[in-house]
Design a protein around this motif. Structure first.
Motif, PDB file in Angstrom:
ATOM      1  N   ARG A   2       0.843  -1.207   0.000  1.00 44.01           N
ATOM      2  CA  ARG A   2       0.000   0.000   0.000  1.00 44.01           C
ATOM      3  C   ARG A   2       0.876   1.254   0.000  1.00 44.01           C
ATOM      4  N   ASP A   3       1.922   1.251   0.808  1.00 46.68           N
ATOM      5  CA  ASP A   3       2.829   2.397   0.865  1.00 46.68           C
ATOM      6  C   ASP A   3       3.489   2.629  -0.498  1.00 46.68           C
ATOM      7  N   ARG A   4       3.961   1.551  -1.134  1.00 43.10           N
ATOM      8  CA  ARG A   4       4.571   1.671  -2.471  1.00 43.10           C
ATOM      9  C   ARG A   4       3.560   2.215  -3.482  1.00 43.10           C
ATOM     10  N   TYR A   5       2.339   1.728  -3.391  1.00 40.90           N
ATOM     11  CA  TYR A   5       1.287   2.183  -4.291  1.00 40.90           C
ATOM     12  C   TYR A   5       1.035   3.683  -4.106  1.00 40.90           C
ATOM     13  N   LEU A   6       0.904   4.121  -2.855  1.00 44.53           N
ATOM     14  CA  LEU A   6       0.649   5.544  -2.588  1.00 44.53           C
ATOM     15  C   LEU A   6       1.807   6.415  -3.073  1.00 44.53           C
ATOM     16  N   ARG A   7       3.035   5.951  -2.894  1.00 38.65           N
ATOM     17  CA  ARG A   7       4.190   6.705  -3.385  1.00 38.65           C
ATOM     18  C   ARG A   7       4.184   6.788  -4.909  1.00 38.65           C
ATOM     19  N   ALA A   8       3.860   5.692  -5.556  1.00 40.00           N
ATOM     20  CA  ALA A   8       3.807   5.667  -7.016  1.00 40.00           C
ATOM     21  C   ALA A   8       2.728   6.615  -7.530  1.00 40.00           C
ATOM     22  N   VAL A   9       1.571   6.630  -6.867  1.00 37.81           N
ATOM     23  CA  VAL A   9       0.494   7.538  -7.257  1.00 37.81           C
ATOM     24  C   VAL A   9       0.942   8.989  -7.083  1.00 37.81           C
ATOM     25  N   ALA A  10       1.604   9.303  -5.978  1.00 41.72           N
ATOM     26  CA  ALA A  10       2.078  10.666  -5.726  1.00 41.72           C
ATOM     27  C   ALA A  10       3.137  11.064  -6.753  1.00 41.72           C
ATOM     28  N   GLU A  11       4.055  10.156  -7.072  1.00 39.99           N
ATOM     29  CA  GLU A  11       5.075  10.454  -8.084  1.00 39.99           C
ATOM     30  C   GLU A  11       4.437  10.701  -9.443  1.00 39.99           C
ATOM     31  N   LEU A  12       3.459   9.907  -9.798  1.00 40.41           N
ATOM     32  CA  LEU A  12       2.771  10.082 -11.073  1.00 40.41           C
ATOM     33  C   LEU A  12       2.044  11.419 -11.110  1.00 40.41           C
ATOM     34  N   ASP A  13       1.402  11.796 -10.024  1.00 42.28           N
ATOM     35  CA  ASP A  13       0.717  13.078  -9.952  1.00 42.28           C
ATOM     36  C   ASP A  13       1.711  14.233 -10.099  1.00 42.28           C
ATOM     37  N   ASN A  14       2.854  14.155  -9.409  1.00 44.74           N
ATOM     38  CA  ASN A  14       3.890  15.191  -9.541  1.00 44.74           C
ATOM     39  C   ASN A  14       4.415  15.260 -10.966  1.00 44.74           C
ATOM     40  N   PHE A  15       4.620  14.105 -11.588  1.00 43.86           N
ATOM     41  CA  PHE A  15       5.088  14.054 -12.975  1.00 43.86           C
ATOM     42  C   PHE A  15       4.085  14.729 -13.909  1.00 43.86           C
ATOM     43  N   ARG A  16       2.804  14.447 -13.708  1.00 45.36           N
ATOM     44  CA  ARG A  16       1.768  15.072 -14.542  1.00 45.36           C
ATOM     45  C   ARG A  16       1.788  16.589 -14.380  1.00 45.36           C
ATOM     46  N   LYS A  17       1.908  17.066 -13.148  1.00 45.26           N
ATOM     47  CA  LYS A  17       1.932  18.510 -12.902  1.00 45.26           C
ATOM     48  C   LYS A  17       3.153  19.161 -13.541  1.00 45.26           C
ATOM     49  N   ARG A  18       4.343  18.529 -13.382  1.00 44.17           N
ATOM     50  CA  ARG A  18       5.560  19.071 -14.002  1.00 44.17           C
ATOM     51  C   ARG A  18       5.422  19.103 -15.515  1.00 44.17           C
ATOM     52  N   SER A  19       4.902  18.032 -16.081  1.00 44.24           N
ATOM     53  CA  SER A  19       4.732  17.955 -17.532  1.00 44.24           C
ATOM     54  C   SER A  19       3.781  19.031 -18.028  1.00 44.24           C
ATOM     55  N   ALA A  20       2.699  19.253 -17.313  1.00 44.00           N
ATOM     56  CA  ALA A  20       1.739  20.284 -17.709  1.00 44.00           C
ATOM     57  C   ALA A  20       2.390  21.662 -17.689  1.00 44.00           C
ATOM     58  N   LYS A  21       3.212  21.933 -16.672  1.00 47.14           N
ATOM     59  CA  LYS A  21       3.913  23.223 -16.597  1.00 47.14           C
ATOM     60  C   LYS A  21       4.898  23.376 -17.751  1.00 47.14           C
ATOM     61  N   GLU A  22       5.621  22.300 -18.076  1.00 39.55           N
ATOM     62  CA  GLU A  22       6.585  22.356 -19.168  1.00 39.55           C
ATOM     63  C   GLU A  22       5.897  22.566 -20.509  1.00 39.55           C
ATOM     64  N   VAL A  23       4.776  21.906 -20.712  1.00 37.29           N
ATOM     65  CA  VAL A  23       4.023  22.079 -21.965  1.00 37.29           C
ATOM     66  C   VAL A  23       3.508  23.507 -22.066  1.00 37.29           C
ATOM     67  N   GLU A  24       3.005  24.053 -20.977  1.00 35.14           N
ATOM     68  CA  GLU A  24       2.507  25.432 -20.980  1.00 35.14           C
ATOM     69  C   GLU A  24       3.641  26.411 -21.277  1.00 35.14           C
ATOM     70  N   ALA A  25       4.812  26.208 -20.670  1.00 34.22           N
ATOM     71  CA  ALA A  25       5.964  27.084 -20.928  1.00 34.22           C
ATOM     72  C   ALA A  25       6.399  26.973 -22.388  1.00 34.22           C
ATOM     73  N   ALA A  26       6.407  25.777 -22.926  1.00 33.53           N
ATOM     74  CA  ALA A  26       6.788  25.597 -24.332  1.00 33.53           C
ATOM     75  C   ALA A  26       5.783  26.290 -25.244  1.00 33.53           C
ATOM     76  N   ARG A  27       4.521  26.206 -24.903  1.00 39.97           N
ATOM     77  CA  ARG A  27       3.492  26.868 -25.705  1.00 39.97           C
ATOM     78  C   ARG A  27       3.649  28.390 -25.654  1.00 39.97           C
ATOM     79  N   LYS A  28       3.879  28.911 -24.451  1.00 37.85           N
ATOM     80  CA  LYS A  28       3.980  30.360 -24.290  1.00 37.85           C
ATOM     81  C   LYS A  28       5.260  30.942 -24.874  1.00 37.85           C
ATOM     82  N   PHE A  29       6.373  30.215 -24.718  1.00 38.20           N
ATOM     83  CA  PHE A  29       7.664  30.804 -25.066  1.00 38.20           C
ATOM     84  C   PHE A  29       8.369  30.097 -26.212  1.00 38.20           C
ATOM     85  N   GLY A  30       7.677  29.209 -26.915  1.00 36.25           N
ATOM     86  CA  GLY A  30       8.288  28.480 -28.024  1.00 36.25           C
ATOM     87  C   GLY A  30       8.715  29.385 -29.161  1.00 36.25           C
ATOM     88  N   ALA A  31       8.067  30.526 -29.307  1.00 35.27           N
ATOM     89  CA  ALA A  31       8.374  31.453 -30.399  1.00 35.27           C
ATOM     90  C   ALA A  31       9.460  32.453 -30.024  1.00 35.27           C
TER      91      ALA A  31
END
Length: 172
Positions: free
Chosen positions: A35-64
């Motif tokens: 259960r602990d491993r599962y919760l950590r994996a879920v938290a890591e995946l959530d953090n990864f999604r948030k980081r990825s969303a920020k990176e995509v937004e920055a690329a969209r805004k500043f790609g030009a």
């Protein structure tokens, strides 16, 4: 039990209560670890999604940004040509250059690029590059009095600082 007194294959052999308790405790610990491993994996995946969303937004805004920095000198050149044509009295050339400059400015605005033209504003070293301090009676010290080259921002990120002349404070 079968007729011989032996347990059938579906019947469990009696164990001591201590053995069952220790086995049950070991299974609970293992379940807790999973259960602990599962919760950590879920938290890591959530953090990864948030980081990825920020990176995509920055690329969209500043790609030009790189393209914008390459295009700004072209805009400056068109504007300088307009100024020269005005002084020479060439109205047809002026009209064409003005139309070109207007289209160019619309394209820059559509890409999120905004002009920095700070005449009359206080000097801001984060957005302006002071070329010189000049005496300017009646104007507050550290006020931009002339823009030598306009600056630009891309979605509130500085692309190029405005090159300016700044009022020197009245002193000795």
């Amino acid at each position: 039990m079968n007729g011989n007194g032996n347990p059938t294959e579906h019947e469990a052999t009696p164990e001591t209560p201590d053995g069952i308790d220790s086995e049950l405790e070991a299974l609970r610990r293992e379940a807790d670890e999973h259960r602990d491993r599962y919760l950590r994996a879920v938290a890591e995946l959530d953090n990864f999604r948030k980081r990825s969303a920020k990176e995509v937004e920055a690329a969209r805004k500043f790609g030009a940004e790189k393209l914008a920095q390459a295009i700004l000198p072209v805009r400056d050149s068109v504007e300088a040509g307009l100024t020269a044509a005005e002084k020479g009295g060439q109205t047809a050339l002026l009209d064409g250059q003005r139309a070109t400059l207007r289209l160019f400015d619309e394209a820059l605005a559509a890409a999120g690029i905004r002009e920095i033209n700070p005449v009359g504003e206080p000097f801001d070293p984060n957005k302006h590059e002071a070329l010189s301090l000049v005496p300017a009676p009646g104007i507050a010290a550290n006020t931009v009095i002339e823009v030598v080259q306009k600056g630009y921002e891309l979605n509130d990120r500085l692309l190029r600082a405005a090159k300016v002349l700044v009022a020197r404070g009245e002193g000795p």
